[in-house]
Motif scaffolding. Structure first.
Motif, PDB file in Angstrom:
ATOM      1  N   THR A 199       0.919  -1.182  -0.131  1.00 30.21           N
ATOM      2  CA  THR A 199       0.022  -0.191   0.116  1.00 30.21           C
ATOM      3  C   THR A 199       0.780   1.077   0.106  1.00 30.21           C
ATOM      4  N   VAL A 200       1.822   1.410   0.851  1.00 30.07           N
ATOM      5  CA  VAL A 200       2.681   2.375   1.017  1.00 30.07           C
ATOM      6  C   VAL A 200       3.400   2.579  -0.330  1.00 30.07           C
ATOM      7  N   LEU A 201       3.947   1.391  -0.980  1.00 31.15           N
ATOM      8  CA  LEU A 201       4.678   1.631  -2.219  1.00 31.15           C
ATOM      9  C   LEU A 201       3.793   2.308  -3.239  1.00 31.15           C
ATOM     10  N   ASP A 202       2.672   1.748  -3.428  1.00 30.51           N
ATOM     11  CA  ASP A 202       1.819   2.128  -4.472  1.00 30.51           C
ATOM     12  C   ASP A 202       1.473   3.605  -4.294  1.00 30.51           C
ATOM     13  N   LEU A 203       1.070   4.195  -3.175  1.00 34.21           N
ATOM     14  CA  LEU A 203       0.772   5.446  -2.684  1.00 34.21           C
ATOM     15  C   LEU A 203       1.924   6.371  -3.047  1.00 34.21           C
ATOM     16  N   SER A 204       3.092   5.943  -2.564  1.00 31.25           N
ATOM     17  CA  SER A 204       4.635   6.729  -2.904  1.00 31.25           C
ATOM     18  C   SER A 204       4.870   6.867  -4.315  1.00 31.25           C
ATOM     19  N   ARG A 205       4.208   6.221  -5.322  1.00 28.45           N
ATOM     20  CA  ARG A 205       4.445   6.356  -6.741  1.00 28.45           C
ATOM     21  C   ARG A 205       3.504   7.557  -7.579  1.00 28.45           C
ATOM     22  N   GLY A 206       2.630   8.087  -6.553  1.00 29.56           N
ATOM     23  CA  GLY A 206       1.904   9.337  -6.882  1.00 29.56           C
ATOM     24  C   GLY A 206       0.241   8.860  -7.098  1.00 29.56           C
ATOM     25  N   THR A 207      -0.051   7.583  -6.679  1.00 29.57           N
ATOM     26  CA  THR A 207      -1.349   7.012  -7.080  1.00 29.57           C
ATOM     27  C   THR A 207      -2.183   7.938  -6.162  1.00 29.57           C
ATOM     28  N   THR A 208      -3.582   8.269  -6.839  1.00 31.78           N
ATOM     29  CA  THR A 208      -4.416   8.737  -5.900  1.00 31.78           C
ATOM     30  C   THR A 208      -5.229   7.805  -5.039  1.00 31.78           C
ATOM     31  N   ALA A 209      -5.313   7.990  -3.789  1.00 28.57           N
ATOM     32  CA  ALA A 209      -5.955   7.150  -2.867  1.00 28.57           C
ATOM     33  C   ALA A 209      -7.324   6.554  -3.343  1.00 28.57           C
ATOM     34  N   THR A 210      -7.804   5.201  -3.421  1.00 29.22           N
ATOM     35  CA  THR A 210      -8.969   4.838  -3.822  1.00 29.22           C
ATOM     36  C   THR A 210      -9.548   4.134  -2.324  1.00 29.22           C
ATOM     37  N   LEU A 211     -10.643   3.643  -2.678  1.00 32.58           N
ATOM     38  CA  LEU A 211     -11.449   2.958  -1.615  1.00 32.58           C
ATOM     39  C   LEU A 211     -10.769   1.744  -1.010  1.00 32.58           C
ATOM     40  N   ALA A 212      -9.907   1.097  -1.919  1.00 28.07           N
ATOM     41  CA  ALA A 212      -9.153  -0.094  -1.589  1.00 28.07           C
ATOM     42  C   ALA A 212      -8.046   0.249  -0.746  1.00 28.07           C
TER      43      ALA A 212
ATOM     44  N   LEU B 146      -3.798   5.754   8.291  1.00 18.13           N
ATOM     45  CA  LEU B 146      -4.476   6.740   7.505  1.00 18.13           C
ATOM     46  C   LEU B 146      -3.911   8.368   7.581  1.00 18.13           C
ATOM     47  N   GLU B 147      -4.030   8.767   8.516  1.00 16.94           N
ATOM     48  CA  GLU B 147      -3.559  10.005   9.032  1.00 16.94           C
ATOM     49  C   GLU B 147      -2.153  10.190   8.610  1.00 16.94           C
ATOM     50  N   LEU B 148      -1.439   9.459   8.923  1.00 16.62           N
ATOM     51  CA  LEU B 148       0.096   9.295   8.769  1.00 16.62           C
ATOM     52  C   LEU B 148       0.211   9.399   6.994  1.00 16.62           C
ATOM     53  N   ALA B 149      -0.449   8.584   6.381  1.00 16.66           N
ATOM     54  CA  ALA B 149      -0.549   8.736   4.746  1.00 16.66           C
ATOM     55  C   ALA B 149      -0.802   9.724   4.363  1.00 16.66           C
ATOM     56  N   VAL B 150      -2.011  10.372   4.938  1.00 16.45           N
ATOM     57  CA  VAL B 150      -2.502  11.930   4.557  1.00 16.45           C
ATOM     58  C   VAL B 150      -1.288  12.898   4.752  1.00 16.45           C
ATOM     59  N   LEU B 151      -0.604  12.989   5.952  1.00 15.58           N
ATOM     60  CA  LEU B 151       0.242  13.839   6.348  1.00 15.58           C
ATOM     61  C   LEU B 151       1.590  13.691   5.274  1.00 15.58           C
ATOM     62  N   ILE B 152       1.983  12.555   5.142  1.00 18.88           N
ATOM     63  CA  ILE B 152       3.211  12.366   4.192  1.00 18.88           C
ATOM     64  C   ILE B 152       2.916  12.647   2.845  1.00 18.88           C
TER      65      ILE B 152
END
Length: 203
Positions: free
Chosen positions: A72-85, A153-159
């Motif tokens: 999940t972290v790797l996917d978001l770090s690539r610039g992906t827009t967060a989805t329901l998943a 979730l909050e950590l991901a939002v902040l990062i």
């Protein structure tokens, strides 16, 4: 012109849909992996009588959550827009950590009883004070799951630092908060009005 606009929209939405599908697949793989390592570890312990090998397999159970977190972290770090998943992945990790030990104990009791002559599995209490205590223990686990999930979730939002990309994650924080609040209300109601066994029928 409209075809061009449609193609452009598909190009934007496509990676998000693909990322969501990948995360869903990772969640499913994580759930399968959880049970494979758990049942495999218990089978090795009680059927093959190899406690050391069993311990190695059981240690892998929590590593499944770490694997899902890494994906999940790797996917978001690539610039992906967060989805329901992506939000679901954080919720899954939180509840897996909070309730995982209980699930392992539940399964272990049944394996020990079936294959090693252990005592009958302990059943969940249904009535009275014991039921109230059980409900509060479950709510405590739910609160821990909420804290872990919302923390991730909050950590991901902040990062990430891009509200447009993390709106779905913020939405999950609200959903999990509502679910946990309802769980707490149910627990309080059970405390105030604990279930009682039915009175025996009289002729």
């Amino acid at each position: 012109m409209y075809a061009g606009i449609g193609s452009h929209a598909d190009a934007i939405d496509g990676p998000g849909r693909d990322a969501g599908s990948m995360i869903v697949a990772a969640i499913i793989a994580g759930e399968v992996g959880f049970w494979v390592f758990l049942l495999g570890g218990l089978a090795v312990r009680y059927l093959l009588r190899k406690p050391k090998a069993s311990a190695v397999l059981l240690v892998c159970v929590p590593l499944v959550d770490l694997g899902l977190l890494a994906v999940t972290v790797l996917d978001l770090s690539r610039g992906t827009t967060a989805t329901l998943a992506h939000g679901l992945a954080a919720a899954y990790i939180g509840f897996s950590v909070a309730f995982g030990h209980r699930m392992i104990r539940w399964t272990d009791q049944r394996f020990a009883h079936r294959f090693a002559g252990g005592p009958p599995p302990v059943k969940n209490p249904k009535y009275g004070r014991e039921r109230v205590i059980f409900e509060w223990q479950d709510f405590r686990r739910a609160a821990v799951a909420w804290a872990i999930s919302c923390g991730l979730l909050e950590l991901a939002v902040l990062i990430i630092g891009a509200p447009a990309r993390t709106a779905e994650l913020s939405g999950w924080i609200s959903r999990l908060t509502v679910i946990t609040a309802i769980w707490g209300i149910w627990t309080v109601c059970t405390t105030l009005w604990p279930p009682k066994p039915k009175a025996p029928a009289t002729d």
